[in-house]
Design a protein around this motif. Structure first.
Motif, mmCIF file in Angstrom:
data_model
loop_
_atom_site.group_PDB
_atom_site.id
_atom_site.type_symbol
_atom_site.label_atom_id
_atom_site.label_comp_id
_atom_site.label_asym_id
_atom_site.label_seq_id
_atom_site.Cartn_x
_atom_site.Cartn_y
_atom_site.Cartn_z
ATOM 1 N N TYR A 177 0.815 -1.225 0.000
ATOM 2 C CA TYR A 177 0.000 0.000 0.000
ATOM 3 C C TYR A 177 0.845 1.271 0.000
ATOM 4 O O TYR A 177 0.357 2.335 0.380
ATOM 5 C CB TYR A 177 -0.915 0.012 1.232
ATOM 6 C CG TYR A 177 -1.904 -1.117 1.309
ATOM 7 C CD1 TYR A 177 -3.077 -1.112 0.551
ATOM 8 C CD2 TYR A 177 -1.690 -2.201 2.161
ATOM 9 C CE1 TYR A 177 -3.999 -2.145 0.638
ATOM 10 C CE2 TYR A 177 -2.603 -3.248 2.257
ATOM 11 C CZ TYR A 177 -3.751 -3.211 1.492
ATOM 12 O OH TYR A 177 -4.664 -4.236 1.586
ATOM 13 N N SER A 178 2.104 1.186 -0.412
ATOM 14 C CA SER A 178 3.005 2.328 -0.322
ATOM 15 C C SER A 178 2.446 3.603 -0.959
ATOM 16 O O SER A 178 2.425 4.659 -0.311
ATOM 17 C CB SER A 178 4.361 1.978 -0.946
ATOM 18 O OG SER A 178 5.261 3.042 -0.821
ATOM 19 N N PRO A 179 1.967 3.592 -2.222
ATOM 20 C CA PRO A 179 1.413 4.825 -2.790
ATOM 21 C C PRO A 179 0.198 5.338 -2.018
ATOM 22 O O PRO A 179 0.012 6.550 -1.883
ATOM 23 C CB PRO A 179 1.025 4.406 -4.217
ATOM 24 C CG PRO A 179 1.872 3.223 -4.523
ATOM 25 C CD PRO A 179 1.993 2.499 -3.212
ATOM 26 N N VAL A 238 -2.247 -9.199 8.052
ATOM 27 C CA VAL A 238 -1.881 -7.783 8.005
ATOM 28 C C VAL A 238 -2.409 -7.113 6.736
ATOM 29 O O VAL A 238 -3.007 -6.030 6.784
ATOM 30 C CB VAL A 238 -0.347 -7.618 8.106
ATOM 31 C CG1 VAL A 238 0.063 -6.178 7.821
ATOM 32 C CG2 VAL A 238 0.138 -8.028 9.492
ATOM 33 N N SER A 239 -2.212 -7.763 5.578
ATOM 34 C CA SER A 239 -2.639 -7.152 4.317
ATOM 35 C C SER A 239 -4.154 -7.098 4.181
ATOM 36 O O SER A 239 -4.694 -6.193 3.539
ATOM 37 C CB SER A 239 -2.031 -7.917 3.132
ATOM 38 O OG SER A 239 -2.424 -9.278 3.137
ATOM 39 N N GLN A 240 -4.871 -8.048 4.798
ATOM 40 C CA GLN A 240 -6.325 -8.093 4.696
ATOM 41 C C GLN A 240 -7.002 -7.116 5.660
ATOM 42 O O GLN A 240 -8.172 -6.783 5.476
ATOM 43 C CB GLN A 240 -6.830 -9.516 4.964
ATOM 44 C CG GLN A 240 -8.334 -9.710 4.870
ATOM 45 C CD GLN A 240 -8.896 -9.459 3.479
ATOM 46 O OE1 GLN A 240 -8.337 -9.911 2.485
ATOM 47 N NE2 GLN A 240 -9.990 -8.729 3.399
ATOM 48 N N THR A 241 -6.282 -6.620 6.651
ATOM 49 C CA THR A 241 -6.922 -5.772 7.674
ATOM 50 C C THR A 241 -6.416 -4.335 7.690
ATOM 51 O O THR A 241 -6.978 -3.499 8.396
ATOM 52 C CB THR A 241 -6.709 -6.367 9.075
ATOM 53 O OG1 THR A 241 -5.289 -6.477 9.340
ATOM 54 C CG2 THR A 241 -7.339 -7.747 9.189
ATOM 55 N N PHE A 242 -5.375 -4.021 6.919
ATOM 56 C CA PHE A 242 -4.737 -2.706 7.040
ATOM 57 C C PHE A 242 -5.707 -1.552 6.786
ATOM 58 O O PHE A 242 -5.823 -0.628 7.609
ATOM 59 C CB PHE A 242 -3.548 -2.605 6.083
ATOM 60 C CG PHE A 242 -2.916 -1.242 6.053
ATOM 61 C CD1 PHE A 242 -2.299 -0.725 7.171
ATOM 62 C CD2 PHE A 242 -2.955 -0.461 4.899
ATOM 63 C CE1 PHE A 242 -1.716 0.540 7.159
ATOM 64 C CE2 PHE A 242 -2.381 0.797 4.866
ATOM 65 C CZ PHE A 242 -1.762 1.298 6.000
ATOM 66 N N LEU A 243 -6.400 -1.551 5.662
ATOM 67 C CA LEU A 243 -7.289 -0.436 5.337
ATOM 68 C C LEU A 243 -8.469 -0.360 6.300
ATOM 69 O O LEU A 243 -8.946 0.730 6.629
ATOM 70 C CB LEU A 243 -7.791 -0.561 3.895
ATOM 71 C CG LEU A 243 -6.712 -0.443 2.812
ATOM 72 C CD1 LEU A 243 -7.328 -0.618 1.429
ATOM 73 C CD2 LEU A 243 -5.989 0.896 2.910
ATOM 74 N N THR A 244 -8.942 -1.517 6.768
ATOM 75 C CA THR A 244 -10.018 -1.539 7.755
ATOM 76 C C THR A 244 -9.552 -0.900 9.060
ATOM 77 O O THR A 244 -10.289 -0.135 9.696
ATOM 78 C CB THR A 244 -10.479 -2.990 8.017
ATOM 79 O OG1 THR A 244 -10.954 -3.553 6.797
ATOM 80 C CG2 THR A 244 -11.598 -3.019 9.053
ATOM 81 N N LEU A 245 -8.308 -1.197 9.457
ATOM 82 C CA LEU A 245 -7.748 -0.577 10.656
ATOM 83 C C LEU A 245 -7.620 0.932 10.492
ATOM 84 O O LEU A 245 -7.899 1.697 11.427
ATOM 85 C CB LEU A 245 -6.375 -1.185 10.969
ATOM 86 C CG LEU A 245 -6.367 -2.607 11.531
ATOM 87 C CD1 LEU A 245 -4.943 -3.139 11.595
ATOM 88 C CD2 LEU A 245 -7.011 -2.639 12.913
ATOM 89 N N VAL A 246 -7.203 1.366 9.295
ATOM 90 C CA VAL A 246 -7.078 2.802 9.040
ATOM 91 C C VAL A 246 -8.435 3.486 9.153
ATOM 92 O O VAL A 246 -8.555 4.588 9.704
ATOM 93 C CB VAL A 246 -6.447 3.065 7.655
ATOM 94 C CG1 VAL A 246 -6.518 4.553 7.302
ATOM 95 C CG2 VAL A 246 -4.999 2.590 7.637
#
Length: 575
Positions: A300-302, A507-515
């Motif tokens: 998700y760097s960009p 980690v990759s499946q939850t990152f945007l949800t955490l944000v």
């Protein structure tokens, strides 16, 4: 490196590797051809980070649903877990070469499916197929290189696979940037992924099977013919003898475990106290590697850079090149320092740097959110009442809204035409409204808000990678290659690798949800907390294995001691 690792190789071995391959180019041909599997791995990791920016623009449903974005990203990881298991079975059943060829076909098919996908569901299917190929390649390529390389330069040649992983990530960012001005954008980015497997497929057709696998299948003459191409004539008989002894020892070890099935191997490993202690350390470092948040940066760097206030897709991807380059450079640093400074010390220093960077990064995002430009009612109706964000229009406290409050309601922020930092408009998140905003030469924000300190986030991300890559990036894989007794090395390493993949998936499946739930600042602070727990776990569970023979590492684990210094190592060596 993220899910793969480079075998340890010191400077002397790298120099000998260069001299040997210069005299015998066939060896480097073997290593580089198989190492393209690492390139596939790295390219797939990096390409989705840039492609996602344009997939969101083409499909509104993806732009609105973060779980769909997470699924597109993480489905390749889920596929890789299955692919690695299938690859392990294919390696033993059909050979390393055929497993690589199958992985190439699978990866190529997945790339085509993604490139022509008419709906997001097709992209998900394509990512799953590509994941199968990635898992198979990541399992097979290092094994093939290791078994087809001279023993004295094996570590250096296997390291080429690790370098190609990080090189593939860097290449993916370059290709993403090259296609930003084309009409097909993400389709070309994902479709180009089909080129490396096609090249590898053609190259592998002219290369032999692993001599070790052939010998185990009683194809002794074929194994000898391959060794004659790799070793000088006066060394072939010695290598045949060593190969015979190694294979016979391996068979004896397998017989000692039981029926040789996966279940029997796992049971045998878990019932052995030495292996259990090795697994405590091996699994700890693999899980810590993922929960320090590295793949949120790589996948998700960009998007993270857009969180910092850089709305332009092109700018976000250009800045992401920095993190990718630093990751590749860090892998090289690790290769030449892991045997000098030790595994444990590098990981501890790395984790301290990671924690510091994550805390600072959280602070930068907190300040950016706190000082986000306010939303202006007049600006928000400037594009027509039907374009105004419905949540803003009906909010009783609309006068207190700023850009971040607007984005949290799944709306877009159209910056002020005079300055991004002046009050702007909170509008519906649709293609038409986005186009209307941009047509007036205004900047459209959907992930982050205009910020005067956003550049600090990019700087700290670079420092984070510098802290991560030489230590936690590669050392966990080195540690797992040497901490288990010989007869359980494959089983122990496999269990630890699966823990790495599963942690990666979580980690990759939850990152945007955490944000969405915690904000960017809260999410990176959470990763800092996980990293602190990892630091404690490494300190108490991971022994220093620098300079120890495999037998000495086994003795260290048998005693249950956690030697942290060279003095402690000498005590083990003297017993």
């Amino acid at each position: 490196m993220v899910e793969g690792g480079a075998a340890k190789a010191d400077k002397a071995e790298c120099l000998e590797c260069w001299q040997t391959t210069w005299k015998t180019p066939y060896i480097m041909r073997l290593a580089l051809s198989a190492g393209i599997g690492g390139l596939l791995f790295g390219y797939d990791t990096g390409v989705i980070s840039g492609a996602m920016l344009y997939i969101r623009e083409d499909f509104e449903v993806v732009d609105r649903k973060t779980w769909l974005q997470e699924t597109i990203v993480s489905m390749a990881v889920a596929g890789a877990i299955v692919g690695a298991a299938i690859g392990g079975w294919m390696n033993d059943k059909f050979g390393r070469k055929k497993a690589i060829l199958v992985a190439d076909v699978v990866f190529f098919v997945g790339a085509i499916v993604m490139a022509v996908a008419p709906f997001p569901s097709f992209i998900i299917v394509g990512r799953l197929i590509v994941g199968f190929g990635v898992g198979m390649a990541s399992m097979t390529a290092p094994l093939y290189i290791s078994e087809a390389s001279p023993a004295r330069i094996r570590g250096a040649l296997v390291s080429t696979n690790g370098l190609l992983i990080t090189g593939g990530q860097f290449l993916s960012y370059l290709i993403n940037l090259a296609f930003t001005k084309t009409k097909l954008t993400w389709r070309l980015m994902l479709g180009v992924a089909g080129v490396p497997p096609l090249v590898q497929f053609v190259l592998m057709l002219s290369l032999p099977e692993s001599p070790r696998w052939l010998y185990r299948r009683d194809k002794v003459d074929e194994a000898r013919a391959i060794l004659e191409k790799i070793y000088p004539a006066d060394q072939v008989e010695d290598e045949m003898r060593l190969l015979h002894e190694s294979v016979e020892t391996e068979k004896a070890e397998e017989g000692a475990i039981g029926d040789g099935s996966i279940i029997a191997k796992v049971k045998g490993a878990l019932s052995n106290q030495i292996v259990r202690r090795g697994l405590y350390a091996g699994i700890m470092v693999q899980v810590a590697q993922q929960f320090c948040g590295i793949n949120t940066v790589m996948y998700y760097s960009p998007t993270i850079i857009q969180f910092a206030g850089y709305a332009s897709n092109t700018t976000a991807m250009a800045l992401s090149l920095v993190t990718s380059f630093l990751n590749a450079a860090g892998s090289v640093v690790s290769m030449v320092s892991v045997d000098r400074y030790g595994r444990r010390r590098l990981m501890l220093i790395s984790m301290i740097g990671i924690i510091t960077c994550l805390v600072v990064l959280a602070g930068v995002f907190f300040q950016s959110a706190h000082h986000a430009p306010p939303v202006d009612a007049l600006e928000s109706t400037h594009f027509g009442s039907n374009s105004t964000c419905s949540a803003y229009a009906s909010a009783p406290d609309a006068s207190s809204w700023n850009c971040m409050a607007c984005l949290k309601q799944q709306c877009g922020f159209c910056a002020n035409g005079d300055s991004e930092y002046l009050p702007g408009a909170c509008l519906d998140l649709t293609k038409d409204v986005r186009s209307s905003c941009r047509s007036k030469h205004r900047v459209w924000f959907t992930e982050g808000c205009p910020s005067k300190i956003g550049f600090l986030a990019v700087v700290v991300m670079g420092l984070y990678i510098i802290s991560y890559a030489p230590g936690m990036g590669t050392v966990p894989w080195v540690l797992n290659s040497e901490i288990y007794p010989l007869r359980y090395r494959g089983t122990g390493g496999g269990i630890a690798a699966v823990s790495n993949w599963i942690s990666n998936l979580i980690v990759s499946q939850t990152f945007l949800t955490l944000v969405e739930a915690l904000g960017a600042a809260g999410t990176f602070l959470l990763f800092a907390g996980f990293s602190f727990l990892g630091l404690i776990g490494i300190y108490f569970l991971v022994p220093e294995t620098k300079g120890l023979q495999f037998e000495e590492v086994e003795e260290l684990l048998r005693q249950g001691k956690n030697y942290k210094s060279s003095r402690g190592q000498r005590e083990v060596s003297e017993q």
